[in-house]
Design an enzyme around this catalytic site. Structure first.
Site, PDB file in Angstrom:
ATOM      1  N   CYS A  12      18.644 -77.926  64.956  1.00  0.00           N
ATOM      2  CA  CYS A  12      18.432 -76.360  64.241  1.00  0.00           C
ATOM      3  C   CYS A  12      19.397 -76.750  62.934  1.00  0.00           C
ATOM      4  CB  CYS A  12      19.117 -76.123  65.296  1.00  0.00           C
ATOM      5  SG  CYS A  12      20.566 -75.670  65.653  1.00  0.00           S
ATOM      6  N   PRO A  13      18.092 -76.067  62.386  1.00  0.00           N
ATOM      7  CA  PRO A  13      19.558 -75.514  61.251  1.00  0.00           C
ATOM      8  C   PRO A  13      20.505 -75.084  60.464  1.00  0.00           C
ATOM      9  CG  PRO A  13      17.575 -74.082  61.187  1.00  0.00           C
ATOM     10  CD  PRO A  13      17.703 -74.810  62.883  1.00  0.00           C
TER      11      PRO A  13
END
Length: 673
Positions: A12-13
């Site tokens: 995920c970011p």
């Protein structure tokens, strides 16, 4: 070399929560299907549990659940499903992804399982590709923002102008902190641009990506006297929007150049990498970026004016927008859009300097975003404490942990609660977050740090009011969430009292009408006295499990001891079942098991069984489950036993007796509680 049915990569970011939640969901979903899986995580600390070439080659299918670049080209030629990480946060959704991956290979059973799935397209959508490239840049950028923002904020502890050598509150150490923080913040846009480009064009795209980001900061330099382009002049930067445009431009320029130079002999590949790609791409991207600097600066200014105009509409409008975005998907794309906007406005604010209108707006916006992100996990904590009886033990424990996550600005802890009842839990979270945001803006709170939650409270202006705003949002949301859980609990209890209850008893499953209130409820003896063994001695974990497997066949619980033993070992290979305080819960799901049963073994110390507290195993409570009851009876028994082992009285009672009938009754009482 280990071989796995499924291999997966998650990322995920921010690399903090979604990455590992998806990993856990995929592992549980694979276990329910009797499949082996290895999940590689791309978190903030880097790649963990990295897949080897051999593991990739031998796997049946691949699942990629990521919003950043996970080098998916390694899996070329393998049956693969690639989606955003938010599509794999629940066991149910993760299971669907595994089924789709197997279906892509042509597995007959898997194809049948997903035949009615309208979302069977295996190719990654263009929209998700763009989002993944963008988030790859954001994930690399955020650490610079956090480090730079917090260091800059700490420098204010010596005074608002402590970095200024002409000010009365000047402090040389504070000045150095602000210099370091400022450098980190100034790298924000170039890093964003470079790693968007790298996600698209790989390593060659880093050079034009960094250059594009630097141009986005400074704009097109013009001489003030001549009005002409001048390397010694000054320009108007166009911020993070320019960084995003520059990143995509750089990445796809490299893709184009790879096609243009594809006919150059392979012997000159080194020349391409070290000379042609950086030279041509930098020239092309640089000229384009300078050419669009004027329009981009206007667009950037227009966006800032829009947000400030939204602010002038009052705290309610702006706070409602921020709160709803942050709580909508708990760290997903919409949440990240709000948070990223806040960090970029904060960067502009810190650059503008304390006391300016830009500083006041940016730090107030950041405080509202932080408040909205902190509230959802705290709502779950409030609810599991006030309405404890309405939650499972697992949810209660997760809610308590969310106190820490919420206080440190990690919103994702609330996701498991929302996925179980999106309506009305999502609106409840949005209400709580919006109230906190609105009050934060109304109280004129200013947060010069982009992350950290209450850890950065010392540098927050009007910090006590900020905490008050968050607490009000938490209490309102918590009361609503508790009320919903009570309603849901009462509804299910009423339904259970009016309809037949299915009981699993020994080898039979009988439908029994609910008993009158004055009549004792019916129970099930999952463990019988003859299934309790005391005083046995085993040299190892495997020796004990072999003993259990043979006794299960002797008592008609299972048909094949070897197959049952294999099921026990397969579960242990996925992670130890050794718990704490000398207990273990080995469990096996297999077609060879004819009926659900529990066996208990008290033994001398088994030192070779890995446990959570490194203590030897003295008591093993083994669960034997038919494969058809993997998602029902298995989960019920496992959760009940795990809950019992958290009770000091239960553990002491089992340890304190060698009577088989007493031990059987102690366990059955807990399983039927």
């Amino acid at each position: 070399m280990a071989q796995y049915d499924i291999i997966a990569a998650t990322g995920c970011p921010t690399g903090i929560a979604h990455t590992f939640m998806a990993k856990e969901a995929l592992e549980k979903a694979a276990a329910e299907r009797g499949l082996t899986i290895k999940v590689e995580t791309h978190g903030q600390v880097g790649i963990e549990n990295e897949l080897t070439r051999g593991e990739i080659a031998s796997a049946r299918a691949v699942v990629v659940a990521a919003d950043k670049d996970v080098q998916a080209e390694r899996f070329a030629g393998k049956p693969m499903v690639s989606v955003g990480v938010s599509k794999a946060l629940s066991v149910e959704e993760a299971g669907k992804l595994i089924d789709r991956a197997l279906a892509a290979k042509g597995d007959a059973s898997a194809v049948a399982a997903v035949a009615e799935d309208d979302d069977l397209e295996e190719k990654e959508s263009i929209g998700h590709q763009i989002y993944k490239h963008l988030m790859n840049g954001v994930s690399h950028m955020l650490v610079f923002v956090v480090a730079g923002g917090v260091l800059t904020a700490i420098s204010f502890l010596w005074g608002i102008t402590s970095y200024d050598s002409t000010a009365s509150d000047y402090n040389s150490f504070a000045a150095m902190l602000k210099i370091i923080g400022g450098i980190a913040m100034n790298l924000m846009v170039p890093v964003l641009s470079a790693y968007i480009a790298e996600s698209i064009g790989k390593r060659p795209a880093l050079v034009p990506g960094f250059v594009a980001g630097m141009i986005a900061i400074q704009g097109l330099p013009v001489n003030a006297e001549t009005g002409l382009i001048d390397a010694g002049g000054s320009g108007v930067g166009f911020g993070f929007l320019g960084g995003i445009v520059g990143g995509f431009l750089s990445g796809y320029t490299i893709v184009l150049l790879e096609k243009v130079f594809s006919k150059i002999p392979e012997s000159l590949n080194g020349l391409k990498a070290i000379f042609l790609y950086p030279l041509c791409s930098t020239a092309i991207v640089g000229l384009v970026m300078l050419g669009i600097s004027g329009p981009m600066a206007a667009i950037n200014q227009g966006m800032m004016d829009f947000l400030q105009g939204l602010s002038s509409s009052g705290p309610v409008v702006l706070g409602l927008a921020i709160g709803c975005m942050c709580a909508f998907d708990m760290g997903g794309p919409v949440n990240k859009a709000a948070y990223t906007t806040g960090t970029l406005l904060l960067g502009t604010a810190l650059e503008a300097g304390v006391g300016t209108e830009t500083y006041n707006f940016g730090t107030n916006f950041m405080a509202a975003v932080s408040a909205a992100c902190i509230v959802p996990p705290l709502i779950t904590t409030f609810a599991v404490i006030v309405g404890k009886k309405y939650f499972s033990q697992e949810d209660h424990d997760a809610g308590i942990v969310n106190l820490i996550l919420g206080c440190t600005h990690i919103t994702e802890g609330a996701i498991p609660f929302m996925t179980k009842n999106i309506i009305p839990v999502m609106p409840i979270m949005m209400i709580g977050s919006s109230i906190a945001s609105i009050l934060t803006i109304f109280f004129n709170v200013h947060d010069p740090a982009p992350h950290g939650g209450f850890l950065v409270l010392p540098v927050v202006e009007n910090g006590p009011l900020w905490v008050l705003a968050i607490l009000i949002g938490t209490v309102v949301g918590g009361v609503l969430f508790t009320a919903f859980k009570k309603y849901d609990y009462d509804k299910n209890a009423k339904k259970a009292a009016e309809q037949p209850v299915l009981e699993t008893a020994g080898t039979a499953t009988a439908a029994v009408k609910a008993a009158p209130a004055a009549q004792a409820p019916q129970t099930t003896d999952f463990v019988k006295p003859e299934q309790v063994f005391v005083g046995e001695s085993f040299a190892s974990r495997d020796e004990l499990l072999t003993f259990v497997s043979k006794k299960a066949v002797e008592q008609g619980i299972a048909q094949d001891a070897d197959e049952l033993m294999s099921a026990f070992i397969a579960r242990e290979d996925m992670g130890t079942t050794g718990m704490t305080d000398n207990f273990a819960i080995p469990h096996a799901k297999s077609t060879t098991v004819t009926n659900a049963a529990v066996m208990a073994i008290k033994t001398s110390d088994i030192a070779g069984w890995e446990t959570l507290d490194q203590k030897p195993v003295e008591v093993a409570i083994a669960l034997l489950i038919p494969d058809t009851e993997a998602g029902t009876t298995h989960l019920k028994l496992l959760s009940k036993v795990a809950e019992a082992l958290m009770d000091d009285e239960f553990r002491s009672a089992v340890k304190g007796t060698d009577d088989a009938a007493t031990i059987a009754k102690l366990i059955n009482d807990r399983l039927n509680a």
